[in-house]
Scaffold this motif. Structure first.
Motif, PDB file in Angstrom:
ATOM      1  N   ILE A  13       0.894  -1.139   0.026  1.00  0.00           N
ATOM      2  CA  ILE A  13      -0.087   0.094   0.013  1.00  0.00           C
ATOM      3  C   ILE A  13       0.924   1.405  -0.124  1.00  0.00           C
ATOM      4  CG2 ILE A  13      -1.743   1.548   1.265  1.00  0.00           C
ATOM      5  CD1 ILE A  13      -2.674  -1.231  -0.352  1.00  0.00           C
ATOM      6  N   LYS A  14       1.937   1.310   0.596  1.00  0.00           N
ATOM      7  CA  LYS A  14       2.959   2.296   0.639  1.00  0.00           C
ATOM      8  C   LYS A  14       3.523   2.371  -0.712  1.00  0.00           C
ATOM      9  CE  LYS A  14       3.959   2.402   5.632  1.00  0.00           C
ATOM     10  NZ  LYS A  14       5.348   2.385   6.846  1.00  0.00           N
ATOM     11  N   TYR A  15       3.923   1.389  -1.076  1.00  0.00           N
ATOM     12  CA  TYR A  15       4.531   1.251  -2.589  1.00  0.00           C
ATOM     13  C   TYR A  15       3.384   1.996  -3.468  1.00  0.00           C
ATOM     14  CZ  TYR A  15       5.598  -0.353  -7.029  1.00  0.00           C
ATOM     15  OH  TYR A  15       6.196  -0.616  -8.557  1.00  0.00           O
ATOM     16  N   VAL A  16       2.210   1.741  -3.595  1.00  0.00           N
ATOM     17  CA  VAL A  16       0.925   2.272  -4.302  1.00  0.00           C
ATOM     18  C   VAL A  16       0.921   3.736  -4.168  1.00  0.00           C
ATOM     19  CG1 VAL A  16      -1.114   2.288  -5.058  1.00  0.00           C
ATOM     20  CG2 VAL A  16      -0.138   0.040  -4.509  1.00  0.00           C
ATOM     21  N   GLU A  17       0.932   3.930  -2.938  1.00  0.00           N
ATOM     22  CA  GLU A  17       1.033   5.572  -2.655  1.00  0.00           C
ATOM     23  C   GLU A  17       2.210   6.364  -3.322  1.00  0.00           C
ATOM     24  OE1 GLU A  17      -0.673   8.450   1.246  1.00  0.00           O
ATOM     25  OE2 GLU A  17       0.844   6.604   1.482  1.00  0.00           O
ATOM     26  N   LYS A  18       3.347   5.611  -3.106  1.00  0.00           N
ATOM     27  CA  LYS A  18       4.323   6.227  -3.647  1.00  0.00           C
ATOM     28  C   LYS A  18       4.333   6.573  -5.115  1.00  0.00           C
ATOM     29  CE  LYS A  18       8.329   5.619  -2.319  1.00  0.00           C
ATOM     30  NZ  LYS A  18       9.732   5.008  -1.961  1.00  0.00           N
ATOM     31  N   LEU A  19       3.611   5.900  -5.926  1.00  0.00           N
ATOM     32  CA  LEU A  19       3.237   5.927  -7.425  1.00  0.00           C
ATOM     33  C   LEU A  19       2.675   7.409  -7.719  1.00  0.00           C
ATOM     34  CD1 LEU A  19       2.424   2.395  -8.378  1.00  0.00           C
ATOM     35  CD2 LEU A  19       4.585   3.526  -8.834  1.00  0.00           C
ATOM     36  N   LYS A  20       1.991   8.102  -6.546  1.00  0.00           N
ATOM     37  CA  LYS A  20       1.391   9.265  -7.099  1.00  0.00           C
ATOM     38  C   LYS A  20       2.670  10.181  -7.658  1.00  0.00           C
ATOM     39  CE  LYS A  20      -2.362   8.649  -3.688  1.00  0.00           C
ATOM     40  NZ  LYS A  20      -2.812   9.526  -2.508  1.00  0.00           N
ATOM     41  N   ASN A  21       3.802  10.006  -6.887  1.00  0.00           N
ATOM     42  CA  ASN A  21       4.965  10.993  -7.049  1.00  0.00           C
ATOM     43  C   ASN A  21       5.394  10.736  -8.540  1.00  0.00           C
ATOM     44  OD1 ASN A  21       7.959  11.025  -6.977  1.00  0.00           O
ATOM     45  ND2 ASN A  21       7.237  12.634  -5.429  1.00  0.00           N
ATOM     46  N   THR A  22       5.881  11.644  -9.261  1.00  0.00           N
ATOM     47  CA  THR A  22       5.817  11.639 -10.614  1.00  0.00           C
ATOM     48  C   THR A  22       7.497  10.919 -10.768  1.00  0.00           C
ATOM     49  OG1 THR A  22       4.758  13.534 -11.383  1.00  0.00           O
ATOM     50  CG2 THR A  22       6.644  12.782 -12.704  1.00  0.00           C
ATOM     51  N   SER A  23       8.580  11.414  -9.858  1.00  0.00           N
ATOM     52  CA  SER A  23       9.967  10.884 -10.033  1.00  0.00           C
ATOM     53  C   SER A  23       9.722   9.309  -9.847  1.00  0.00           C
ATOM     54  CB  SER A  23      10.610  11.507  -9.158  1.00  0.00           C
ATOM     55  OG  SER A  23      10.696  12.793  -9.541  1.00  0.00           O
ATOM     56  N   PHE A  24       8.913   8.993  -8.616  1.00  0.00           N
ATOM     57  CA  PHE A  24       8.824   7.395  -8.365  1.00  0.00           C
ATOM     58  C   PHE A  24       8.105   6.655  -9.400  1.00  0.00           C
ATOM     59  CE2 PHE A  24       6.993   3.641  -5.905  1.00  0.00           C
ATOM     60  CZ  PHE A  24       8.428   3.182  -5.640  1.00  0.00           C
ATOM     61  N   SER A  25       7.149   7.257 -10.296  1.00  0.00           N
ATOM     62  CA  SER A  25       6.310   6.490 -11.018  1.00  0.00           C
ATOM     63  C   SER A  25       7.182   6.393 -12.379  1.00  0.00           C
ATOM     64  CB  SER A  25       5.210   7.552 -11.460  1.00  0.00           C
ATOM     65  OG  SER A  25       4.502   6.982 -12.773  1.00  0.00           O
ATOM     66  N   LYS A  26       8.269   7.456 -12.462  1.00  0.00           N
ATOM     67  CA  LYS A  26       9.125   6.995 -13.775  1.00  0.00           C
ATOM     68  C   LYS A  26      10.026   6.170 -13.418  1.00  0.00           C
ATOM     69  CE  LYS A  26       8.726  11.732 -15.684  1.00  0.00           C
ATOM     70  NZ  LYS A  26       9.321  13.049 -15.884  1.00  0.00           N
TER      71      LYS A  26
END
Length: 253
Positions: A13-26
């Motif tokens: 769940i913490k990982y999924v939430e971090k995907l809101k961040n552009t840098s982490f998503s990329k």
């Protein structure tokens, strides 16, 4: 496969939430999609579905069942049903059409999404976004595109891409309000075998470097105000090119 997670502090769940961040998503090459309609359009790119209710496993075979408290932690859209998808990046494909839209530093994700949506409607299925344009996988871009992002080919671009396309015979058409620009209603897109329509930043327009590289400058004649929203302008220009391709007339000089 179905998993059940009922804790907001669960590592996934913490990982999924971090995907809101552009840098982490990329970095992860993954992004989030909400809204049942958009998730339906994202089929083929979905890695995992997070849902408060079990779905048909023959359609979604990798599900995480969560409760509403967990959903509220990861959601970016509080008005949708409790359904969210983690999606994989969409692979870029070779250019398929003779026309291309290039966005030069268009920073508002709503504008970028609107342009992608209009591009699909008017048969511009190839687009390129400069590195300083809004992130194509942001929540607002995807929502504004109404799923068109899954039906278009969106490249990451820069001026080197434009130079390459020019060498390949593409005519670069810049949109600018200069007095020397040709009025849109007097411009014949059908006289050009292949071309790139370039749209610029909401406040500053197209960069000087790209303007100097461009072959043709066009403008939309307007009255009572000095400029149009870039998303609106893009739609007007693409529609004109689209109807000309269908045989509609344009005004002779």
């Amino acid at each position: 496969m179905i998993k059940i997670i009922d804790s907001r502090t669960n590592p996934y769940i913490k990982y999924v939430e971090k995907l809101k961040n552009t840098s982490f998503s990329k970095e992860e090459r993954k992004f989030l999609v909400e809204n049942p309609h958009l998730i339906e359009m994202a089929k083929g790119h979905i890695d995992t579905i997070l849902t408060t209710e079990k779905l048909d496993e023959t359609i979604y075979n990798n599900q995480v069942i969560i409760n509403e408290i967990v959903y509220q932690k990861i959601s970016q859209n509080k008005s949708t049903r409790n359904l969210l998808a983690v999606c994989n990046f969409i692979d870029e494909k070779p250019l398929e059409n003779r026309n291309l839209i290039y966005l030069d530093n268009v920073q508002d994700p709503g504008n970028v999404g609107t342009i992608i949506r209009s591009a699909l409607a008017f048969n511009f299925t190839d687009l390129a976004l400069s590195k300083d344009s809004a992130y194509k996988y942001s929540f607002k871009t995807i929502q504004s595109s109404q799923g068109a992002i899954f039906k278009t080919n969106i490249l990451d671009g820069d001026i080197e891409l434009l130079k390459k396309l020019k060498k390949e015979g593409y005519i670069l058409i810049a949109t600018t309000l200069s007095d020397k620009s040709t009025s849109l209603n007097k411009f014949n897109f059908n006289e050009i075998s292949k071309y790139v329509i370039i749209l610029g930043n909401e406040g500053r327009g197209i960069s000087k470097e790209i303007l100097s590289l461009s072959d043709i400058h066009i403008k939309i004649d307007i009255n009572g105000i000095d400029s149009l929203n870039v998303g609106v302008a893009a739609g007007v220009i693409m529609y004109q090119a689209f109807i000309q391709s269908k045989g509609a007339p344009y005004e002779e000089n």
